[in-house]
Design an enzyme around this catalytic site. Structure first.
Site, mmCIF file in Angstrom:
data_model
loop_
_atom_site.group_PDB
_atom_site.id
_atom_site.type_symbol
_atom_site.label_atom_id
_atom_site.label_comp_id
_atom_site.label_asym_id
_atom_site.label_seq_id
_atom_site.Cartn_x
_atom_site.Cartn_y
_atom_site.Cartn_z
ATOM 1 N N CYS A 279 0.934 -1.016 -0.040
ATOM 2 C CA CYS A 279 0.012 -0.014 0.245
ATOM 3 C C CYS A 279 0.732 1.293 -0.145
ATOM 4 C CB CYS A 279 -1.031 0.068 1.185
ATOM 5 S SG CYS A 279 -1.877 1.702 1.451
ATOM 6 N N TYR B 85 -5.126 5.937 -8.865
ATOM 7 C CA TYR B 85 -6.467 4.904 -8.389
ATOM 8 C C TYR B 85 -7.457 5.622 -9.033
ATOM 9 C CZ TYR B 85 -4.113 2.495 -4.579
ATOM 10 O OH TYR B 85 -3.070 1.938 -3.756
#
Ligand SMILES: N[C@@H](CCC(=O)N[C@@H](CS)C(=O)NCC(=O)O)C(=O)O
Length: 320
Positions: A58, A191
């Site tokens: 992440c 994203y």
């Protein structure tokens, strides 16, 4: 909640955060407590009291690991690493992957149990990073931009690099200004590109992303760091997206106008940050690739993880 039987199926960020026009819109984070140097504060800074739950895949969690390393807080703040597969029950503490640790603090099976212990009626998205207070058995904060500020300044008494200030007073306006375009267009831009559910939303995100990468390239052709000659949090925040870009975002999120390796200054910048003491230890390309390609079946239904490119080998060849 102690029993694994009560672990629920969770929604993920990409299923819960889609607007009417198909655009991916990230929601605000829920736990915003702050650790303080003040000994009478609810979350007073103390060695051994705080714990980070992270995924090595992440980019947001990665920020916290880098700042922890740069500030020499490895002995002060402990870390657990989740399994890189983001399941339909969210992040798990299955230790069966190289580098995954399990939950060494609470022995839990899923990260959602950490959230429910802190707030039994919690109904938001279960995300990493999480800064956990072992004394109060609660979440202090689950917003990486806050956590890196705390690691930068609240643990000075225990830091082996107290002189390093990643958010110096004199540069705050400049750092905030850089974050204000790097975050939406690059960090979150990849994203927005990859999770978009309409052609228009995808193209809008990709246009913004590559304009912002061009802007960063221009800046870094003239100076070593985004805010001039010194390393700041703005650099750490850009780095965690760049290091994932060629191996993941370029293909998986369809950000394929160009590779970072084709931007000379950005590539050099990436190598510069990667070589800072402690930073290489925070990077797991294996967990990163596996997480994205294997977990996001709505955009990669076979779960097959591509073999290349070898980003770290390419970085090793860069001369600064
Ligand atoms: N605002 C958060 C965002 C964190 C975030 O979105 N983390 C992702 C991993 S990259 C996550 O845990 N997602 C869980 C899910 O989608 O279920 C921060 O910067 O700390």
């Amino acid at each position: 909640m102690d029993s694994q039987d009560t672990v629920q199926t969770t929604g993920n960020t990409w299923t819960r955060e889609i607007a009417a026009d198909g655009a991916f819109e990230r929601t605000a984070t829920s736990f915003r407590g702050m650790v303080s140097e003040d000994r009478s504060a609810r979350h007073a800074a103390e060695p051994g009291r705080y714990h980070l739950y992270v995924s090595l895949a992440c980019p947001w969690a990665h920020r916290t690991l880098i700042v922890r390393a740069l500030k020499g807080l490895q002995q002060v703040i402990s870390v657990d690493v989740v399994h890189p597969h983001l399941t339909d029950k969210g992040w798990s503490f299955d230790p069966e992957f190289v580098g995954a640790t399990g939950d060494t603090v609470g022995g839990r099976a899923y990260l959602q149990q950490v959230y429910l212990e802190a707030a039994p009626d919690y109904a938001g998205v279960i995300t990493v990073p999480v800064l956990w207070d072992k004394h109060l058995r609660t979440i202090v904060n689950n917003e990486s931009s806050d956590i890196i500020r705390m690691l930068n300044s609240a643990f000075q008494a225990y830091s082996t690099a107290p002189e390093l200030d990643l958010y110096p007073e004199a540069l705050r306006n400049e750092i905030d200004a850089v974050n204000a375009w790097v975050y939406p267009s690059i960090n979150n831009g990849v994203y927005r590109s990859g999770f978009a559910q309409s052609q228009h939303a995808h193209e809008r995100a990709v246009d913004e992303l590559f304009s912002a990468l061009d802007r960063a390239e221009q800046l870094l052709a003239a100076q070593d760091y985004l805010c001039g000659g010194v390393l700041t949090e703005a650099d750490v925040r850009l780095f965690t997206t760049l290091i994932r870009f060629d191996a993941v975002y370029h293909t998986h999120f369809k950000c394929n106008r160009r590779l970072i390796a084709q931007y000379p200054a950005l590539h050099r910048f990436m190598a510069r940050l990667y070589r800072l003491p402690g930073v290489a230890d925070t990077v797991s390309m294996e967990q990163t690739r596996f997480h994205y390609y294997y977990s996001h079946r709505h955009i990669n239904p076979t779960g097959i993880v591509p073999a290349g490119p070898d980003v770290l080998q390419q970085l090793a060849a860069v001369t600064l």
